[in-house]
Design an enzyme around this catalytic site. Structure first.
Site, PDB file in Angstrom:
ATOM      1  CB  CYS A 161      -0.925  -0.013   1.219  1.00  9.11           C
ATOM      2  SG  CYS A 161      -1.928   1.475   1.355  1.00  9.11           S
ATOM      3  CB  CYS A 181      -0.481   2.531   4.067  1.00 10.74           C
ATOM      4  SG  CYS A 181      -1.936   1.814   3.334  1.00 10.74           S
ATOM      5  CG  ASP A 182       3.235   1.249   4.479  1.00 10.30           C
ATOM      6  OD1 ASP A 182       2.881   1.759   5.558  1.00 10.30           O
ATOM      7  OD2 ASP A 182       2.924   0.096   4.155  1.00 10.30           O
TER       8      ASP A 182
END
Ligand code: NDP
Length: 317
Positions: free
Chosen positions: A134, A137-138
């Site tokens: 992701c 997200c990261d």
């Protein structure tokens, strides 16, 4: 007579637990089956920095723990059972788990989706330490670092383009030289000076002691193996919605994602509602899943109220 719940919620990620919170606060006394991965995909992440209300960020498991406590505080009952089968032929609906049979007037399906993984020897060990599925997200953790994205579809192009906001270089690794990505998304990635393409390679393993240091790659044409230095590996090789139990019972698209049939969260069966990633191939965020959970619980409440079906004894919490 077995208890007939106002609503059973299948899944305990942000969608399921937000549905549980809203249903519980509406005195519906919901029953939640936490399923195979209690807490859902956020249990696999480290820092979550894009969930509103946590200016310093919050660890994924801690966020899910808080959501669980919050729904329980208002009377949601959460069982760590796995749903094996459902009978949606008539109401009350029957839900079969590994431990027994349960009945409910309505159902919220919030079973989520899982990123596909390559099943490399060290992939799961380094997940959260440079391996991710992701970018939203990261990606932030890879400022001025070099990363690789695996895949040749729209997700890979989108993730790669997104990652250039942070990374100094993004290399797209693809097992052939034919890209499934739409022309426009492929062109956008190709035009980006920070994006490089390495076609005809497969990832054999990810290397590093406690964080990603390099990848072992093999040429799909010549079988030649090389080590490729990167700080991060992002997988964009598709996702699988957790909808197997509902095949042949609820309308799904060809990839297995739930289809909204009526209203905002309704399935093709009256009284059964979708929430979260199981019916969302597009946004796939914790906050959108939580929003869906809220909407499904409000739809349940309205559905029961319209029919005068909210049972008082089960609303005693
Ligand atoms: P896709 O199924 O389109 O692509 C998956 C990619 O991963 C393919 O290139 C495939 O390779 C590769 N792949 C699959 N398994 C492996 C494996 N084991 N090893 C190596 N490579 C592998 O998935 P996407 O997630 O990219 O897209 C899904 C859908 O969502 C599509 O319809 C897409 O258009 C849509 N989407 C739209 C977006 C947008 O419009 N903004 C953004 C993201 C997705 P191969 O081609 O060789 O099979």
């Amino acid at each position: 007579m077995p208890e007939i719940y106002n609503t059973i919620i299948i899944g305990s990620g942000p969608a399921g637990l937000t549905a549980a919170l809203y249903a519980a606060r509406a005195s519906l006394k919901p029953l939640v089956f936490a399923g195979l991965n209690p807490g859902g995909q956020l249990m696999q992440t480290t820092e979550v920095e894009n969930y509103p209300g946590f200016p310093e960020g919050i660890l994924g498991p801690e966020l899910m723990f808080k959501m669980t406590k919050q729904s329980e505080r208002f009377g949601a009952k959460i069982l760590s059972e796995i749903v094996d089968d459902v009978d949606l032929g008539s109401r009350p609906f029957k839900v079969k788990t590994s431990k027994g049979e349960y009945f409910a007037k309505t159902l919220i399906v919030a079973t989520g989706a899982e990123a596909n993984w390559l099943n490399l020897p060290n992939e799961q060990r380094l997940r959260g330490h440079g391996v991710s599925a992701c970018a939203t997200c990261d990606g932030f953790f890879f400022k001025n670092k070099e990363v690789a994205v695996v895949g040749g579809g729209d997700s890979a192009m989108e993730e790669a383009t997104f990652l250039t906001k942070f990374a100094s270089k993004v290399t797209i690794l693809h097992r052939s030289d034919q890209f499934r990505a739409s022309k426009i998304m492929l062109a956008r990635a190709q035009a980006d000076l920070k994006v490089a393409f390495m076609p005809n390679v497969e990832v054999v393993d990810v290397l590093g002691a406690d964080h990603v240091e390099a990848l072992k790659l093999r040429g799909t044409a010549d079988g030649k193996e090389i080590e490729f230095k990167v700080d991060g590996l992002f997988l964009a090789i598709g996702r699988t919605p957790a909808s197997n139990v509902f095949k042949g019972k609820l309308d799904l698209d060809q990839r297995g994602y739930g289809l909204i049939s009526h209203g905002h969260t309704g399935t093709n069966i009256e009284g059964v509602f979708w929430a979260g990633d199981v019916a969302d191939p597009r946004y796939r965020q914790a906050v959108t899943a939580a929003g869906d959970g809220c909407r499904a619980a409000l739809d349940v409440e309205r559905f029961l109220a319209e029919r005068g079906e909210i049972s008082q004894e089960s609303a005693a919490a």
